[in-house]
Design a protein around this motif. Structure first.
Motif, PDB file in Angstrom:
ATOM      1  N   ARG A  10       0.840  -1.208   0.000  1.00 47.63           N
ATOM      2  CA  ARG A  10       0.000   0.000   0.000  1.00 47.63           C
ATOM      3  C   ARG A  10       0.872   1.254   0.000  1.00 47.63           C
ATOM      4  O   ARG A  10       0.523   2.276   0.572  1.00 47.63           O
ATOM      5  N   GLY A  11       2.015   1.162  -0.661  1.00 43.52           N
ATOM      6  CA  GLY A  11       3.042   2.185  -0.541  1.00 43.52           C
ATOM      7  C   GLY A  11       3.850   1.893   0.710  1.00 43.52           C
ATOM      8  O   GLY A  11       3.907   0.748   1.165  1.00 43.52           O
ATOM      9  N   ALA A  12       4.486   2.902   1.252  1.00 37.45           N
ATOM     10  CA  ALA A  12       5.226   2.714   2.509  1.00 37.45           C
ATOM     11  C   ALA A  12       4.236   2.902   3.662  1.00 37.45           C
ATOM     12  O   ALA A  12       4.269   3.901   4.386  1.00 37.45           O
ATOM     13  N   ALA A  13       3.352   1.922   3.831  1.00 37.48           N
ATOM     14  CA  ALA A  13       2.203   2.087   4.725  1.00 37.48           C
ATOM     15  C   ALA A  13       2.564   2.184   6.194  1.00 37.48           C
ATOM     16  O   ALA A  13       1.745   2.625   6.998  1.00 37.48           O
ATOM     17  N   GLY A  14       3.769   1.773   6.555  1.00 36.04           N
ATOM     18  CA  GLY A  14       4.191   1.914   7.939  1.00 36.04           C
ATOM     19  C   GLY A  14       4.627   3.331   8.277  1.00 36.04           C
ATOM     20  O   GLY A  14       4.715   3.698   9.444  1.00 36.04           O
ATOM     21  N   LEU A  15       4.858   4.136   7.229  1.00 34.98           N
ATOM     22  CA  LEU A  15       5.423   5.473   7.424  1.00 34.98           C
ATOM     23  C   LEU A  15       4.530   6.598   6.912  1.00 34.98           C
ATOM     24  O   LEU A  15       4.681   7.749   7.328  1.00 34.98           O
ATOM     25  N   TYR A  16       3.611   6.267   6.007  1.00 39.50           N
ATOM     26  CA  TYR A  16       2.741   7.261   5.377  1.00 39.50           C
ATOM     27  C   TYR A  16       1.332   6.686   5.264  1.00 39.50           C
ATOM     28  O   TYR A  16       1.147   5.462   5.323  1.00 39.50           O
ATOM     29  N   SER A  80      -5.369  12.358   7.341  1.00 43.99           N
ATOM     30  CA  SER A  80      -5.295  12.809   8.738  1.00 43.99           C
ATOM     31  C   SER A  80      -5.506  11.692   9.744  1.00 43.99           C
ATOM     32  O   SER A  80      -5.059  11.796  10.886  1.00 43.99           O
ATOM     33  N   TRP A  81      -6.166  10.598   9.356  1.00 35.88           N
ATOM     34  CA  TRP A  81      -6.323   9.471  10.291  1.00 35.88           C
ATOM     35  C   TRP A  81      -4.961   8.910  10.679  1.00 35.88           C
ATOM     36  O   TRP A  81      -4.774   8.420  11.796  1.00 35.88           O
ATOM     37  N   PHE A  82      -4.002   9.009   9.744  1.00 34.00           N
ATOM     38  CA  PHE A  82      -2.648   8.498   9.987  1.00 34.00           C
ATOM     39  C   PHE A  82      -1.832   9.520  10.779  1.00 34.00           C
ATOM     40  O   PHE A  82      -1.207   9.177  11.780  1.00 34.00           O
ATOM     41  N   HIS A  83      -1.858  10.759  10.315  1.00 33.03           N
ATOM     42  CA  HIS A  83      -1.180  11.857  11.019  1.00 33.03           C
ATOM     43  C   HIS A  83      -1.681  13.168  10.427  1.00 33.03           C
ATOM     44  O   HIS A  83      -1.918  13.260   9.213  1.00 33.03           O
ATOM     45  N   ASP A 231       5.443  -3.175   4.716  1.00 32.50           N
ATOM     46  CA  ASP A 231       5.030  -1.798   5.008  1.00 32.50           C
ATOM     47  C   ASP A 231       6.231  -0.866   5.130  1.00 32.50           C
ATOM     48  O   ASP A 231       6.067   0.355   5.166  1.00 32.50           O
ATOM     49  N   TYR A 232       7.436  -1.473   5.240  1.00 36.11           N
ATOM     50  CA  TYR A 232       8.655  -0.696   5.469  1.00 36.11           C
ATOM     51  C   TYR A 232       9.697  -1.016   4.397  1.00 36.11           C
ATOM     52  O   TYR A 232      10.681  -1.729   4.657  1.00 36.11           O
ATOM     53  N   PRO A 233       9.522  -0.504   3.190  1.00 35.14           N
ATOM     54  CA  PRO A 233      10.483  -0.807   2.120  1.00 35.14           C
ATOM     55  C   PRO A 233      11.888  -0.311   2.424  1.00 35.14           C
ATOM     56  O   PRO A 233      12.863  -0.850   1.897  1.00 35.14           O
ATOM     57  N   ASP A 234      12.006   0.687   3.304  1.00 35.01           N
ATOM     58  CA  ASP A 234      13.331   1.173   3.686  1.00 35.01           C
ATOM     59  C   ASP A 234      14.122   0.106   4.441  1.00 35.01           C
ATOM     60  O   ASP A 234      15.327  -0.059   4.242  1.00 35.01           O
ATOM     61  N   ARG A 235      13.442  -0.640   5.313  1.00 33.80           N
ATOM     62  CA  ARG A 235      14.104  -1.706   6.080  1.00 33.80           C
ATOM     63  C   ARG A 235      14.597  -2.814   5.147  1.00 33.80           C
ATOM     64  O   ARG A 235      15.726  -3.308   5.284  1.00 33.80           O
ATOM     65  N   LEU A 236      13.739  -3.196   4.213  1.00 31.41           N
ATOM     66  CA  LEU A 236      14.113  -4.260   3.281  1.00 31.41           C
ATOM     67  C   LEU A 236      15.226  -3.790   2.347  1.00 31.41           C
ATOM     68  O   LEU A 236      16.163  -4.549   2.057  1.00 31.41           O
TER      69      LEU A 236
END
Length: 245
Positions: A10-16, A80-83, A231-236
């Motif tokens: 879902r994109g970088a769903a853990g961050l956005y 806004s539900w996310f941040h 959810d975290y493509p940066d980690r991978l």
């Protein structure tokens, strides 16, 4: 070693905020080599990217996607539900995503969300748009509705398909071949060494989901999966860079 696809869930769903243009854009900037998203259809036949069948969780609106026009969908914000920083983000159309990724090389995993709501001819509509953008070679269509995957292969045999499932599918490579699927999009706990090895011998690859812990990512890479949905493509991306894969 073949490059492992880093699918941003879902994109970088853990961050956005999930399934938004900012989430897709940032995912690619963070090292994703694939985008995973969910496709549904509005009342007036437009293809949009949203996971839930209704807008309650992400837009705070008690309405179903199938009952709203694209204009009505676009009138709601889902950031806004996310941040609060992301207030104003909208539900994107499939066309918006394809326009974004067209210039690059990212693989696009389109999950057809037609298990609860049976959107009429969603397979044909998605495939026609993919073909219009000349992205058939870069798209994988997945679904928990395997009848839908069979239909996709009838319409466009050249487009790859992935079987989504949770657990305990017996000899899944045989089942994949039976319905013409190219990949197994299995829940991470359904992926074990023996299955990955057997599937690989039969030319069927694994793209497990949703893998967010780096220890799990490393274990799955060791098993020989062809892609990981996270959810975290940066980690991978960090692990793949360190390992040279």
């Amino acid at each position: 070693m073949t490059q492992i696809i880093n699918f941003a869930h879902r994109g970088a769903a853990g961050l956005y905020p999930e399934n938004t243009i900012i989430s897709f854009t940032r995912a690619l900037e963070l090292g994703a080599t694939g985008i995973e998203t969910d496709v549904q259809m509005t009342k007036d036949g437009h293809l949009i990217l949203i996971h839930d069948e209704n807008l309650h969780r992400t837009a705070g609106v008690a309405a179903w996607v199938k009952d709203l026009t694209l204009e009505e969908i676009k009138s709601h914000e889902v950031g806004s539900w996310f941040h609060e920083d992301y207030r104003g983000e909208q539900i994107p159309t499939l066309e918006e995503l394809l326009t974004l990724v067209k210039p690059g090389e990212a693989i696009i995993n389109l999950e057809l969300k037609n298990g609860v709501v049976m959107y009429p001819e969603i397979e044909r509509k998605v495939i026609e748009m993919v073909q219009r953008y000349e992205l058939s070679e870069r798209v994988i269509i997945s679904s928990f509705n395997h009848y839908s995957l069979v239909e996709c292969k009838k319409i466009a045999p050249e487009i790859r398909t992935g079987i989504l499932y949770m657990e305990g599918l017996y000899e899944p490579w045989d089942y994949a071949k039976r319905i013409g699927a190219d990949a197994l999009h299995a829940y991470k706990y359904a992926v074990i060494p023996e299955l990955v090895a057997a599937a690989k011998e039969q030319g069927v690859v694994y793209h497990p989901f949703t893998v967010n812990e780096q220890s799990e990512m490393k274990a799955l890479i060791q098993l020989g999966v062809a892609g990981i949905i996270t959810d975290y493509p940066d980690r991978l991306a960090e692990i793949l860079l360190a390992q040279g894969v």
